[in-house]
Design a protein around this motif. Structure first.
Motif, PDB file in Angstrom:
ATOM      1  N   PRO A  37      -0.916  -3.536 -15.796  1.00 46.99           N
ATOM      2  CA  PRO A  37      -0.419  -4.117 -14.535  1.00 46.99           C
ATOM      3  C   PRO A  37       1.088  -4.339 -14.503  1.00 46.99           C
ATOM      4  CG  PRO A  37      -1.668  -5.738 -15.805  1.00 46.99           C
ATOM      5  CD  PRO A  37      -1.898  -4.426 -16.439  1.00 46.99           C
ATOM      6  N   LEU A  74       0.493   1.217  -4.809  1.00 43.49           N
ATOM      7  CA  LEU A  74       0.104   2.081  -5.915  1.00 43.49           C
ATOM      8  C   LEU A  74       1.291   2.665  -6.666  1.00 43.49           C
ATOM      9  CD1 LEU A  74      -2.912   4.018  -4.330  1.00 43.49           C
ATOM     10  CD2 LEU A  74      -2.974   2.144  -5.982  1.00 43.49           C
ATOM     11  N   THR A 116       4.385   7.613  -7.176  1.00 38.50           N
ATOM     12  CA  THR A 116       3.204   7.308  -6.364  1.00 38.50           C
ATOM     13  C   THR A 116       2.273   8.512  -6.371  1.00 38.50           C
ATOM     14  OG1 THR A 116       4.347   8.086  -4.373  1.00 38.50           O
ATOM     15  CG2 THR A 116       4.454   5.720  -4.842  1.00 38.50           C
ATOM     16  N   ASN A 160       3.107  -4.245  -4.377  1.00 35.42           N
ATOM     17  CA  ASN A 160       1.666  -4.513  -4.276  1.00 35.42           C
ATOM     18  C   ASN A 160       0.826  -3.269  -4.020  1.00 35.42           C
ATOM     19  OD1 ASN A 160       2.077  -7.326  -4.562  1.00 35.42           O
ATOM     20  ND2 ASN A 160       2.663  -7.461  -2.397  1.00 35.42           N
ATOM     21  N   ARG A 196      10.293   4.807  -8.959  1.00 31.48           N
ATOM     22  CA  ARG A 196       8.882   4.782  -8.559  1.00 31.48           C
ATOM     23  C   ARG A 196       8.204   6.144  -8.641  1.00 31.48           C
ATOM     24  NH1 ARG A 196       7.793   0.281  -4.985  1.00 31.48           N
ATOM     25  NH2 ARG A 196       9.673  -0.984  -4.814  1.00 31.48           N
ATOM     26  N   GLN A 238       3.293  -1.845 -12.489  1.00 26.73           N
ATOM     27  CA  GLN A 238       3.154  -1.736 -11.038  1.00 26.73           C
ATOM     28  C   GLN A 238       4.430  -2.208 -10.354  1.00 26.73           C
ATOM     29  OE1 GLN A 238       0.183  -4.303  -9.288  1.00 26.73           O
ATOM     30  NE2 GLN A 238      -0.112  -2.970  -7.516  1.00 26.73           N
ATOM     31  N   ILE A 253      -2.939   1.123 -13.133  1.00 20.32           N
ATOM     32  CA  ILE A 253      -2.440  -0.217 -12.824  1.00 20.32           C
ATOM     33  C   ILE A 253      -3.391  -1.290 -13.359  1.00 20.32           C
ATOM     34  CG2 ILE A 253      -1.995  -1.824 -10.919  1.00 20.32           C
ATOM     35  CD1 ILE A 253      -0.915   0.656  -9.367  1.00 20.32           C
ATOM     36  N   GLU A 261      -4.880   3.718  -9.517  1.00 24.66           N
ATOM     37  CA  GLU A 261      -5.580   2.429  -9.525  1.00 24.66           C
ATOM     38  C   GLU A 261      -6.047   2.072 -10.933  1.00 24.66           C
ATOM     39  OE1 GLU A 261      -7.414   2.351  -4.956  1.00 24.66           O
ATOM     40  OE2 GLU A 261      -8.604   3.180  -6.623  1.00 24.66           O
ATOM     41  N   VAL A 263       4.127   2.965  -9.464  1.00 23.82           N
ATOM     42  CA  VAL A 263       4.343   2.521 -10.842  1.00 23.82           C
ATOM     43  C   VAL A 263       5.698   3.031 -11.304  1.00 23.82           C
ATOM     44  CG1 VAL A 263       1.871   2.549 -11.371  1.00 23.82           C
ATOM     45  CG2 VAL A 263       3.258   4.567 -11.892  1.00 23.82           C
TER      46      VAL A 263
END
Length: 324
Positions: free
Chosen positions: A181, A189, A163, A187, A161, A184, A177, A174, A191
């Motif tokens: 998508p 932020l 962030t 749920n 991950r 992601q 994503i 944002e 990625v």
């Protein structure tokens, strides 16, 4: 007597013949996208050699399971059985490795001049070593020693991950994503690291930054974005690559801490090798930012591996170890 090695990345396919001493001979390099059938390509190489190899080792960008690999960035797969049949080699003499499992094996013996140390230097004693490489994707591997013998630890560390590191970066994530998508994670932020730290991810990250700021994104590909950032010609390219550097340094330091990499953390891959200028004080600051373990991280050697044959050499090291 000879052996066939292969290194199949997201961009390039390299094949090489080596002799029983491990010395390289005939080579071939092709764009991965132009290779319709890997066994057929290997068979053509073997035909040119005039005799079948004693054994084969292929490193591939993908997950290897039960003698079969599906390439991460291409809708293709191959098995040891297919390669054995095409190249007239017993199936038990065909080895498939994840590309960064092979990269880890390349660290079993580091030749002088192959690594530029950014921090520390070679450890005189065998110790865990980590290698990561932003290229078409982001690869991660590790080499550990068990009873004095090296063993690679494969994995998919490029999909851990990332962030936002600041309030300003929230809007960037944002936008990324919204555009992509599937990268992601959960749920929020977060990625996949590869969504930013790769030649595939950099252009999307750059465009996400520009979109979040309501600005144009005229630079089209990863290479041009790095060039624009180095020259200071595009503010959003500068933002994209500055954050790329910080994220890469932070993840490299995290992985060094996870594996206890007293033997060093090594950076390689096409993007890194083409842009050594990014490995600056900001990269090392991010690498060493470990809170209560910052001193521990500062004690880890950090090296930039510029050898383009790291995948082939790793496949060779693994193959010879297995044959022994």
């Amino acid at each position: 007597m000879w052996y066939l090695l292969g290194d199949v990345g997201g961009t390039n396919l390299r094949l090489a013949a080596i002799d029983e001493t491990g010395a390289f001979g005939t080579r071939e390099s092709l764009p991965t996208a132009g290779v319709a059938d890997l066994p057929e390509t290997c068979a053509a190489f073997v035909a040119g050699m005039g005799s079948p190899p004693k054994a084969i080792a292929i490193a591939a960008a993908g997950v290897v399971k039960e003698g079969r690999v599906t390439f991460t960035n291409a809708a293709k797969h191959v098995s040891t059985t297919q390669l054995a049949k095409a190249c007239q080699v017993p199936a038990e003499n065909v080895l498939l490795l994840n590309d960064f499992e092979a990269a880890a094996w390349s660290l079993a013996k580091i030749e002088p001049g192959e690594v530029t140390y950014l921090q520390g230097g070679p450890d005189p004693q065998p110790g865990a070593r980590v290698i990561m490489g932003p290229g078409t994707g982001l690869g991660v591997g590790a080499l550990v020693w068990q009873k004095g013998h090296p063993s690679a630890v494969p994995g998919e560390g490029g999909h851990l991950r990332l962030t936002p590191h600041s309030a300003e970066e929230v809007a960037y994530f944002e936008a990324l994503i919204a555009d992509w998508p599937e990268v992601q994670m959960g749920n929020g932020l977060a990625v996949e690291a590869e969504a930013i730290l790769s030649g595939t991810g950099v252009p999307r990250w750059y465009r996400a930054i520009a979109k979040a700021r309501g600005e144009e994104a005229p630079v089209e590909n990863a290479s041009a974005i790095f060039d624009a950032a180095q020259a200071g010609k595009d503010a959003n390219a500068c933002r994209a690559i500055a954050s790329f550097t910080r994220y890469l340094g932070g993840i490299a330091g995290d992985l060094g801490l996870i594996f206890g990499a007293r033997g060093g953390v090594f950076i390689t891959g096409g993007v890194a090798q083409a842009n050594p200028w990014i490995f600056d004080e900001a990269f090392l600051a991010a690498f060493n930012a470990g809170g209560r373990h910052s001193d521990w991280r500062r004690a880890l050697p950090v090296g930039l591996c510029q050898d383009p044959d790291f995948g082939l050499k790793g496949a060779r090291n693994c193959l010879f170890t297995r044959l022994d």
